[in-house]
Write an enzyme that holds these catalytic residues in place. Structure first.
Site, PDB file in Angstrom:
ATOM      1  N   THR A 129       0.802  -1.217   0.000  1.00  0.00           N
ATOM      2  CA  THR A 129       0.000   0.000   0.000  1.00  0.00           C
ATOM      3  C   THR A 129       0.835   1.268   0.000  1.00  0.00           C
ATOM      4  OG1 THR A 129      -1.428   1.347   1.429  1.00  0.00           O
ATOM      5  CG2 THR A 129      -0.172  -0.353   2.515  1.00  0.00           C
ATOM      6  N   GLU A 131       0.288   3.595   1.882  1.00  0.00           N
ATOM      7  CA  GLU A 131       0.465   3.986   3.292  1.00  0.00           C
ATOM      8  C   GLU A 131       1.883   3.693   3.770  1.00  0.00           C
ATOM      9  OE1 GLU A 131      -1.469   5.235   6.130  1.00  0.00           O
ATOM     10  OE2 GLU A 131      -2.417   6.178   4.419  1.00  0.00           O
TER      11      GLU A 131
HETATM   12  P1  NAP Z   1     -11.368  -4.665   2.829  1.00  0.00           P
HETATM   13  O1  NAP Z   1     -12.572  -4.350   2.021  1.00  0.00           O
HETATM   14  O2  NAP Z   1     -11.251  -4.141   4.210  1.00  0.00           O
HETATM   15  O3  NAP Z   1     -11.232  -6.269   2.891  1.00  0.00           O
HETATM   16  C1  NAP Z   1     -10.357  -6.890   3.786  1.00  0.00           C
HETATM   17  C2  NAP Z   1     -10.582  -8.380   3.704  1.00  0.00           C
HETATM   18  O4  NAP Z   1      -9.675  -9.027   4.616  1.00  0.00           O
HETATM   19  C3  NAP Z   1     -11.990  -8.842   4.101  1.00  0.00           C
HETATM   20  O5  NAP Z   1     -12.374  -9.878   3.256  1.00  0.00           O
HETATM   21  C4  NAP Z   1     -11.782  -9.357   5.520  1.00  0.00           C
HETATM   22  O6  NAP Z   1     -12.708 -10.343   5.902  1.00  0.00           O
HETATM   23  C5  NAP Z   1     -10.410  -9.995   5.373  1.00  0.00           C
HETATM   24  N1  NAP Z   1      -9.745 -10.230   6.642  1.00  0.00           N
HETATM   25  C6  NAP Z   1      -9.476  -9.340   7.625  1.00  0.00           C
HETATM   26  N2  NAP Z   1      -8.821  -9.934   8.637  1.00  0.00           N
HETATM   27  C7  NAP Z   1      -8.664 -11.239   8.290  1.00  0.00           C
HETATM   28  C8  NAP Z   1      -8.077 -12.365   8.918  1.00  0.00           C
HETATM   29  N3  NAP Z   1      -7.515 -12.282  10.124  1.00  0.00           N
HETATM   30  N4  NAP Z   1      -8.097 -13.547   8.259  1.00  0.00           N
HETATM   31  C9  NAP Z   1      -8.676 -13.661   7.054  1.00  0.00           C
HETATM   32  N5  NAP Z   1      -9.275 -12.628   6.413  1.00  0.00           N
HETATM   33  C10 NAP Z   1      -9.253 -11.438   7.026  1.00  0.00           C
HETATM   34  O7  NAP Z   1     -10.032  -4.212   2.062  1.00  0.00           O
HETATM   35  P2  NAP Z   1      -9.819  -3.864   0.497  1.00  0.00           P
HETATM   36  O8  NAP Z   1     -10.058  -2.414   0.310  1.00  0.00           O
HETATM   37  O9  NAP Z   1     -10.526  -4.871  -0.329  1.00  0.00           O
HETATM   38  O10 NAP Z   1      -8.246  -4.057   0.397  1.00  0.00           O
HETATM   39  C11 NAP Z   1      -7.689  -5.329   0.060  1.00  0.00           C
HETATM   40  C12 NAP Z   1      -6.242  -5.365   0.515  1.00  0.00           C
HETATM   41  O11 NAP Z   1      -5.514  -4.327  -0.144  1.00  0.00           O
HETATM   42  C13 NAP Z   1      -6.018  -5.121   2.001  1.00  0.00           C
HETATM   43  O12 NAP Z   1      -4.907  -5.902   2.382  1.00  0.00           O
HETATM   44  C14 NAP Z   1      -5.673  -3.648   2.088  1.00  0.00           C
HETATM   45  O13 NAP Z   1      -4.891  -3.402   3.234  1.00  0.00           O
HETATM   46  C15 NAP Z   1      -4.892  -3.480   0.799  1.00  0.00           C
HETATM   47  N6  NAP Z   1      -4.929  -2.147   0.186  1.00  0.00           N
HETATM   48  C16 NAP Z   1      -6.114  -1.536  -0.046  1.00  0.00           C
HETATM   49  C17 NAP Z   1      -6.136  -0.311  -0.692  1.00  0.00           C
HETATM   50  C18 NAP Z   1      -7.421   0.388  -0.993  1.00  0.00           C
HETATM   51  O14 NAP Z   1      -7.370   1.605  -1.249  1.00  0.00           O
HETATM   52  N7  NAP Z   1      -8.556  -0.295  -1.007  1.00  0.00           N
HETATM   53  C19 NAP Z   1      -4.926   0.270  -1.106  1.00  0.00           C
HETATM   54  C20 NAP Z   1      -3.737  -0.409  -0.876  1.00  0.00           C
HETATM   55  C21 NAP Z   1      -3.746  -1.635  -0.243  1.00  0.00           C
HETATM   56  P3  NAP Z   1     -14.093  -9.972   6.672  1.00  0.00           P
HETATM   57  O15 NAP Z   1     -15.075  -9.668   5.560  1.00  0.00           O
HETATM   58  O16 NAP Z   1     -14.394 -11.205   7.412  1.00  0.00           O
HETATM   59  O17 NAP Z   1     -13.829  -8.774   7.547  1.00  0.00           O
HETATM   60  O1  G4F Z   2     -10.484   6.748   3.252  1.00  0.00           O
HETATM   61  P1  G4F Z   2      -9.431   6.709   4.282  1.00  0.00           P
HETATM   62  O2  G4F Z   2      -9.795   6.170   5.612  1.00  0.00           O
HETATM   63  O3  G4F Z   2      -8.216   5.890   3.625  1.00  0.00           O
HETATM   64  P2  G4F Z   2      -6.655   5.806   3.975  1.00  0.00           P
HETATM   65  O4  G4F Z   2      -6.379   6.108   5.385  1.00  0.00           O
HETATM   66  O5  G4F Z   2      -5.927   6.599   2.944  1.00  0.00           O
HETATM   67  O6  G4F Z   2      -6.378   4.243   3.770  1.00  0.00           O
HETATM   68  C1  G4F Z   2      -6.906   3.545   2.653  1.00  0.00           C
HETATM   69  O7  G4F Z   2      -5.987   3.620   1.590  1.00  0.00           O
HETATM   70  C2  G4F Z   2      -4.714   2.991   1.840  1.00  0.00           C
HETATM   71  C3  G4F Z   2      -3.860   3.205   0.594  1.00  0.00           C
HETATM   72  O8  G4F Z   2      -3.175   4.432   0.714  1.00  0.00           O
HETATM   73  C4  G4F Z   2      -4.950   1.530   2.131  1.00  0.00           C
HETATM   74  F1  G4F Z   2      -3.765   0.915   2.332  1.00  0.00           F
HETATM   75  C5  G4F Z   2      -5.838   1.389   3.349  1.00  0.00           C
HETATM   76  O9  G4F Z   2      -6.102   0.010   3.583  1.00  0.00           O
HETATM   77  C6  G4F Z   2      -7.158   2.111   3.075  1.00  0.00           C
HETATM   78  O10 G4F Z   2      -7.818   1.420   2.036  1.00  0.00           O
HETATM   79  O11 G4F Z   2      -8.809   8.173   4.502  1.00  0.00           O
HETATM   80  C7  G4F Z   2      -8.349   8.954   3.426  1.00  0.00           C
HETATM   81  C8  G4F Z   2      -8.030  10.366   3.914  1.00  0.00           C
HETATM   82  C9  G4F Z   2      -7.138  10.413   5.153  1.00  0.00           C
HETATM   83  O12 G4F Z   2      -6.173  11.418   4.998  1.00  0.00           O
HETATM   84  C10 G4F Z   2      -8.082  10.790   6.288  1.00  0.00           C
HETATM   85  O13 G4F Z   2      -7.476  11.515   7.353  1.00  0.00           O
HETATM   86  O14 G4F Z   2      -9.257  10.988   4.288  1.00  0.00           O
HETATM   87  C11 G4F Z   2      -9.054  11.670   5.514  1.00  0.00           C
HETATM   88  N1  G4F Z   2     -10.340  11.817   6.195  1.00  0.00           N
HETATM   89  C12 G4F Z   2     -10.903  13.026   6.528  1.00  0.00           C
HETATM   90  N2  G4F Z   2     -12.049  12.814   7.186  1.00  0.00           N
HETATM   91  C13 G4F Z   2     -11.141  10.837   6.639  1.00  0.00           C
HETATM   92  C14 G4F Z   2     -12.217  11.457   7.258  1.00  0.00           C
HETATM   93  N3  G4F Z   2     -11.036   9.483   6.558  1.00  0.00           N
HETATM   94  C15 G4F Z   2     -12.039   8.740   7.105  1.00  0.00           C
HETATM   95  N4  G4F Z   2     -11.969   7.388   7.012  1.00  0.00           N
HETATM   96  N5  G4F Z   2     -13.110   9.322   7.733  1.00  0.00           N
HETATM   97  C16 G4F Z   2     -13.250  10.684   7.852  1.00  0.00           C
HETATM   98  O15 G4F Z   2     -14.207  11.173   8.431  1.00  0.00           O
END
Ligand code: NAP
Ligand code: G4F
Length: 324
Positions: A129, A131
């Site tokens: 990520t 992050e």
């Molecule tokens: P998400 O919607 O939060 O999905 C997370 C998944 O992980 C869910 O299926 C959850 O299952 C499962 N999980 C959590 N803890 C687990 C455990 N202990 N054992 C087995 N399964 C578990 O996340 P996403 O947005 O699809 O992201 C997918 C991956 O990409 C994550 O690793 C996230 O950190 C990474 N990522 C996401 C973004 C983004 O912007 N979306 C960007 C960079 C990286 P449950 O349904 O049971 O909770």
């Molecule tokens: O939507 P966010 O919670 O996503 P964040 O923290 O960027 O993380 C997501 O993206 C990552 C990739 O860079 C993934 F790895 C991670 O698993 C996840 O999918 O927040 C985005 C931004 C932040 O700067 C936060 O401070 O939005 C700002 N924000 C402002 N108000 C808020 C809010 N975020 C959330 N969740 N809720 C608020 O009310």
């Protein structure tokens, strides 16, 4: 897609999540036999994959339980493993840091170790990520040093280096996709894009008054999850394993996100959104924008859905859901 002895098999951890659901659809369309790891919960968590459930093979398992990972790999005998499971919500990583490290960091080591013993020839994708870059200056690319700003980011850096290390130690085809934020109508409601799209829908229907957010100045490089899962697959099809940044190269503030989302419903965000200091993070990632030129040149990947199209799709979806 076939491997000479029937279809190629893929195992997706995190199949019930946003990315897992899009990746499963993508792989099914390509003829894969798709297995998904699903952890036990008190009520079913299959909402996002309900429409394809009859085409999936779900296996019970948890990243916290080594034996369950061994059993799942043994049963699926996958050619490709996509590790998308994680505790993925950044604020929860401050309230539950040890759990986050168990799942998001050590869970990956458990899975790599299981893979090494059960199916060492399987190709492994790790969901890294942006992050991990944290406070590193933008634009971030594959060579940018990591400076994570949350326990989540720290855990992902561990998982990232574990993946690199298994590649270097054992010759495993193990790669990390360093994905910048990607969203969709299937995004969890706690993330900012979905929190905003749901609020726009509810405010325009008279079901909610106002929206409290945290930091309105933070900048993110937001793409569409449907575009980003194509890159995950492409990374497992190369001759040589390699890590890639996957991003749109465009960045927007949270405030700009609000302006565009409220405009979809004909509203002015400044009439509805306030910043609440209780929602600020202990340490913020201020500015993310990715340079994905290597992915474009070597994977032939580029995003197709613009930020404006993404936001419109999310708001229109929530307007439909909230109107029911
Ligand atoms: P998400 O919607 O939060 O999905 C997370 C998944 O992980 C869910 O299926 C959850 O299952 C499962 N999980 C959590 N803890 C687990 C455990 N202990 N054992 C087995 N399964 C578990 O996340 P996403 O947005 O699809 O992201 C997918 C991956 O990409 C994550 O690793 C996230 O950190 C990474 N990522 C996401 C973004 C983004 O912007 N979306 C960007 C960079 C990286 P449950 O349904 O049971 O909770
Ligand atoms: O939507 P966010 O919670 O996503 P964040 O923290 O960027 O993380 C997501 O993206 C990552 C990739 O860079 C993934 F790895 C991670 O698993 C996840 O999918 O927040 C985005 C931004 C932040 O700067 C936060 O401070 O939005 C700002 N924000 C402002 N108000 C808020 C809010 N975020 C959330 N969740 N809720 C608020 O009310």
């Amino acid at each position: 897609m076939t491997s000479g002895q029937g279809p190629r098999r893929a195992l997706i951890t995190g199949i019930s999540g946003q990315d897992g659901s899009y990746l499963a659809e993508f792989l099914l369309e390509r003829g894969y036999q798709v297995f998904g790891l699903l952890r036990r919960s008190s009520s079913p968590r299959t909402e996002r994959i309900e429409h394809i459930l009859d085409r999936l093979e779900l296996l019970s398992g948890d990243l916290l339980d080594q034996g369950s990972l061994i059993r799942a790999l043994d049963e699926a005998q996958p050619h490709e493993v996509y590790n998308l499971a994680a505790q993925s919500f950044v604020p929860t990583s401050w309230t539950e840091p040890v759990f986050t490290a168990e799942a998001t960091a050590l869970g990956v080591m458990r899975l790599l170790e299981a893979l090494r013993h059960v199916c060492p020839d399987a190709r492994f994708y790790q969901a890294s990520t942006s992050e991990m870059f944290g406070s590193a200056p933008a634009p971030q690319h594959e060579g940018t040093p990591f400076h994570p700003r949350s326990p989540y980011g720290v855990a992902k850096v561990f998982a990232h280096w574990a993946t690199v290390n298994y590649r270097e130690s054992y010759g495993t085809y193990a790669v990390s996709g360093i994905l910048f934020n990607h969203e969709s109508p299937r995004r969890g409601p706690e993330f900012v894009t979905r929190k905003v799209s749901q609020a726009v829908a509810r405010i325009s229907l008279g079901k909610q008054k106002g929206l409290k957010l945290g930091n309105l100045q933070a900048r993110r490089d937001w793409g569409h999850a449907r575009d980003f899962v194509r890159a995950m697959w492409a990374m497992l099809q190369l001759d040589t394993p390699k890590d890639f940044v996957i991003a749109t190269g465009q960045t927007h503030t949270v405030g700009e996100l609000c302006r565009i989302a409220f405009e979809v419903a004909g509203l002015d965000w400044r009439d509805h959104v306030t910043s609440d200091s209780a929602l600020l993070r202990p340490a913020e990632v201020d500015h993310l924008v990715g340079d994905a030129k290597h992915a474009q040149n070597q994977l032939g990947w580029k995003p197709e859905i613009t930020f404006a199209q993404l936001v419109r799709e999310m708001v229109e979806n929530d307007l439909r859901l909230e109107s029911k």
